[in-house]
Design a protein around this motif. Structure first.
Motif, PDB file in Angstrom:
ATOM      1  N   LEU A  12       0.815  -1.218   0.000  1.00 33.88           N
ATOM      2  CA  LEU A  12       0.000   0.000   0.000  1.00 33.88           C
ATOM      3  C   LEU A  12       0.850   1.269   0.000  1.00 33.88           C
ATOM      4  N   LEU A  13       2.160   1.098  -0.169  1.00 36.13           N
ATOM      5  CA  LEU A  13       3.081   2.235  -0.125  1.00 36.13           C
ATOM      6  C   LEU A  13       3.902   2.303  -1.411  1.00 36.13           C
ATOM      7  N   PRO A  14       4.445   3.472  -1.737  1.00 38.04           N
ATOM      8  CA  PRO A  14       5.207   3.606  -2.986  1.00 38.04           C
ATOM      9  C   PRO A  14       6.426   2.689  -3.035  1.00 38.04           C
ATOM     10  N   SER A  15       6.731   2.242  -4.229  1.00 36.01           N
ATOM     11  CA  SER A  15       7.959   1.476  -4.443  1.00 36.01           C
ATOM     12  C   SER A  15       8.922   2.242  -5.342  1.00 36.01           C
ATOM     13  N   ASN A  16       8.393   3.215  -6.073  1.00 37.43           N
ATOM     14  CA  ASN A  16       9.222   4.090  -6.894  1.00 37.43           C
ATOM     15  C   ASN A  16       9.124   5.511  -6.337  1.00 37.43           C
ATOM     16  N   PHE A  17      10.266   6.182  -6.282  1.00 31.65           N
ATOM     17  CA  PHE A  17      10.304   7.502  -5.651  1.00 31.65           C
ATOM     18  C   PHE A  17      10.759   8.530  -6.678  1.00 31.65           C
ATOM     19  N   SER A 140      20.701  -9.997  -0.636  1.00 29.89           N
ATOM     20  CA  SER A 140      20.318  -9.133  -1.751  1.00 29.89           C
ATOM     21  C   SER A 140      18.894  -8.629  -1.591  1.00 29.89           C
ATOM     22  N   HIS A 141      18.002  -9.519  -1.215  1.00 31.87           N
ATOM     23  CA  HIS A 141      16.607  -9.108  -1.044  1.00 31.87           C
ATOM     24  C   HIS A 141      16.477  -8.156   0.139  1.00 31.87           C
ATOM     25  N   MET A 142      17.143  -8.472   1.242  1.00 29.09           N
ATOM     26  CA  MET A 142      17.058  -7.617   2.420  1.00 29.09           C
ATOM     27  C   MET A 142      17.624  -6.226   2.143  1.00 29.09           C
ATOM     28  N   THR A 143      18.660  -6.161   1.334  1.00 26.91           N
ATOM     29  CA  THR A 143      19.230  -4.863   0.971  1.00 26.91           C
ATOM     30  C   THR A 143      18.195  -4.008   0.257  1.00 26.91           C
ATOM     31  N   GLU A 144      17.477  -4.614  -0.697  1.00 24.90           N
ATOM     32  CA  GLU A 144      16.440  -3.891  -1.426  1.00 24.90           C
ATOM     33  C   GLU A 144      15.333  -3.422  -0.491  1.00 24.90           C
ATOM     34  N   VAL A 145      14.884  -4.318   0.381  1.00 17.93           N
ATOM     35  CA  VAL A 145      13.791  -3.973   1.295  1.00 17.93           C
ATOM     36  C   VAL A 145      14.233  -2.873   2.265  1.00 17.93           C
ATOM     37  N   ALA A 146      15.467  -2.979   2.789  1.00 13.15           N
ATOM     38  CA  ALA A 146      15.966  -1.993   3.751  1.00 13.15           C
ATOM     39  C   ALA A 146      16.058  -0.610   3.127  1.00 13.15           C
ATOM     40  N   HIS A 147      16.537  -0.530   1.897  1.00 11.20           N
ATOM     41  CA  HIS A 147      16.617   0.772   1.225  1.00 11.20           C
ATOM     42  C   HIS A 147      15.222   1.340   0.987  1.00 11.20           C
ATOM     43  N   ARG A 148      14.291   0.482   0.609  1.00 15.83           N
ATOM     44  CA  ARG A 148      12.922   0.966   0.388  1.00 15.83           C
ATOM     45  C   ARG A 148      12.326   1.480   1.692  1.00 15.83           C
ATOM     46  N   ILE A 149      12.523   0.749   2.774  1.00 17.86           N
ATOM     47  CA  ILE A 149      11.994   1.180   4.072  1.00 17.86           C
ATOM     48  C   ILE A 149      12.592   2.515   4.476  1.00 17.86           C
ATOM     49  N   LYS A 151      13.755   4.850   2.579  1.00 15.20           N
ATOM     50  CA  LYS A 151      13.152   5.903   1.752  1.00 15.20           C
ATOM     51  C   LYS A 151      11.751   6.252   2.245  1.00 15.20           C
ATOM     52  N   LEU A 152      10.994   5.219   2.632  1.00 14.66           N
ATOM     53  CA  LEU A 152       9.652   5.469   3.158  1.00 14.66           C
ATOM     54  C   LEU A 152       9.704   6.229   4.478  1.00 14.66           C
ATOM     55  N   VAL A 153      10.721   5.952   5.282  1.00 16.35           N
ATOM     56  CA  VAL A 153      10.897   6.676   6.542  1.00 16.35           C
ATOM     57  C   VAL A 153      11.150   8.158   6.256  1.00 16.35           C
ATOM     58  N   LEU A 154      12.012   8.437   5.280  1.00 18.42           N
ATOM     59  CA  LEU A 154      12.269   9.834   4.903  1.00 18.42           C
ATOM     60  C   LEU A 154      10.993  10.487   4.376  1.00 18.42           C
ATOM     61  N   LEU A 155      10.258   9.729   3.572  1.00 15.53           N
ATOM     62  CA  LEU A 155       9.011  10.253   3.025  1.00 15.53           C
ATOM     63  C   LEU A 155       8.021  10.584   4.141  1.00 15.53           C
ATOM     64  N   SER A 156       7.960   9.710   5.159  1.00  9.63           N
ATOM     65  CA  SER A 156       7.030   9.940   6.268  1.00  9.63           C
ATOM     66  C   SER A 156       7.427  11.141   7.115  1.00  9.63           C
ATOM     67  N   LEU A 157       8.683  11.569   7.019  1.00  6.28           N
ATOM     68  CA  LEU A 157       9.148  12.771   7.705  1.00  6.28           C
ATOM     69  C   LEU A 157       8.776  14.042   6.942  1.00  6.28           C
TER      70      LEU A 157
END
Length: 331
Positions: A12-17, A140-149, A151-157
């Motif tokens: 339910l959250l963006p994946s592309n920024f 590799s997968h965790m790296t992708e998820v961590a970067h997305r999270i 970015k979402l944290v910055l977006l929520s700020l």
């Protein structure tokens, strides 16, 4: 105290920024509001629909248990002189209870090239391609998820993600690493084992974001702003995410790094508790400074501008601190 964590549905959250995307663009997104509230109040939340299949998570769990079941002399081959690298035996507390589990640490690929392969070669001189490839894929997968999270944290700020994520201290100043933890009961008497309470050392995480997998034994406890310890129960298919000290500093204390620990009891003989923590941290030269958008009269700047290496050097001298970033770096 019984409780549970907010569940954030990543679908339910963006994946592309895109350029100049900020919180106001998603003002009606309740999931982003939930994320903001979780970061403000507890610094912990769960994520679902993260893209990692349940079968692959279970396979990684199984291979990790197989590794920890190796004979001690085999695991000891993977002890490295470099801090936070390779195998580390369990550390028993003064009362005989395990205060730290045995663990296996894979540093970031940038910090130590092919670390997964090097450590695996120590454990299995004749090779274990399945373990290597699975850990590489998990990282590799965790790296992708961590970067997305993040970015979402910055977006929520309320920040412009494209602006901040492509500049210091983010951009190329982040590295990920994985630690597998295993608590194992060898007590002969099952009744005795069930009465023993195991407690890990309470701590906060130093870096940016941690993504935690824990099996159904559970035991994770989190300390609230009021100082109470709350219990959390594992949610199948979900990961637990928490923010670290450096992100609390960078966010000018808008968001929180919470103290946490593992407390559990009742393991039967030869039963274990497995967790896997993926950390996304800054590299040593990264400069941690709250952005001007997060500093105002209501929120004056809290911390000095420091490099990540300044913090780690200080902690090496004085030991770990609890309850968030070291007060030494306050203005």
């Amino acid at each position: 105290m019984a409780s549970d964590l907010p569940v954030i549905d990543l679908s339910l959250l963006p994946s592309n920024f895109g350029e100049k995307q900020n919180f106001s663009d998603l003002d009606g997104n309740n999931e982003l509001k939930k994320l903001r509230e979780a970061c403000q109040e507890l610094g912990f939340f769960r994520i679902i629909n993260h893209g990692m299949e349940a079968a692959f998570i279970q396979k990684t769990d199984s291979l990790a248990r197989d590794m920890f079941s190796l004979a001690e002399e085999e695991k000891s081959r993977a002890i490295f002189p470099i801090f936070n690298t390779g195998y580390c035996p369990a550390d028993a507390g003064a009362d005989g209870k395990a205060s730290l589990p045995e663990n296996l640490v894979f540093p970031g690929e940038n910090a130590l090239p092919n670390s997964v392969d090097q450590i695996s070669a120590k454990l299995w001189p004749h090779g274990n391609n399945d373990f290597q490839q699975t850990v590489h894929k998990y990282n590799s997968h965790m790296t992708e998820v961590a970067h997305r999270i993040l970015k979402l944290v910055l977006l929520s700020l309320g920040l412009d993600v494209s602006k901040h994520y492509n500049s210091d201290p983010f951009g190329t100043s982040l590295q990920g690493w994985l630690r597998m933890n295993y608590y194992y009961n060898t007590k002969d008497e099952e009744e005795e084992a069930q009465n023993v309470q195991h407690i890990s050392k309470a701590h906060t995480d130093l870096g940016c974001v941690t993504i935690l997998y824990q099996d159904n034994v559970g035991g994770l406890q989190i300390r609230t702003k009021k100082g109470d310890w709350i219990n959390t129960k594992p949610l199948p298919g979900a990961f637990v995410v928490n923010l670290g000290d450096c992100l609390q500093m960078w966010s000018n204390c808008r968001y929180r790094s919470s103290e946490h620990r593992v407390v559990y009891q009742g393991l039967k003989k030869n039963q274990g508790r497995l967790s896997m923590a993926f950390f996304l941290d800054f590299i040593d030269k990264a400069e941690i400074r709250a952005p001007k958008e997060l500093i105002d009269e209501e929120h004056p700047q809290k911390y000095k501008t420091v490099k990540f290496s300044d913090i780690t050097s200080y902690l090496m001298q004085v030991g770990p601190t609890l309850g968030g970033p070291p007060s030494y770096f306050l203005l």
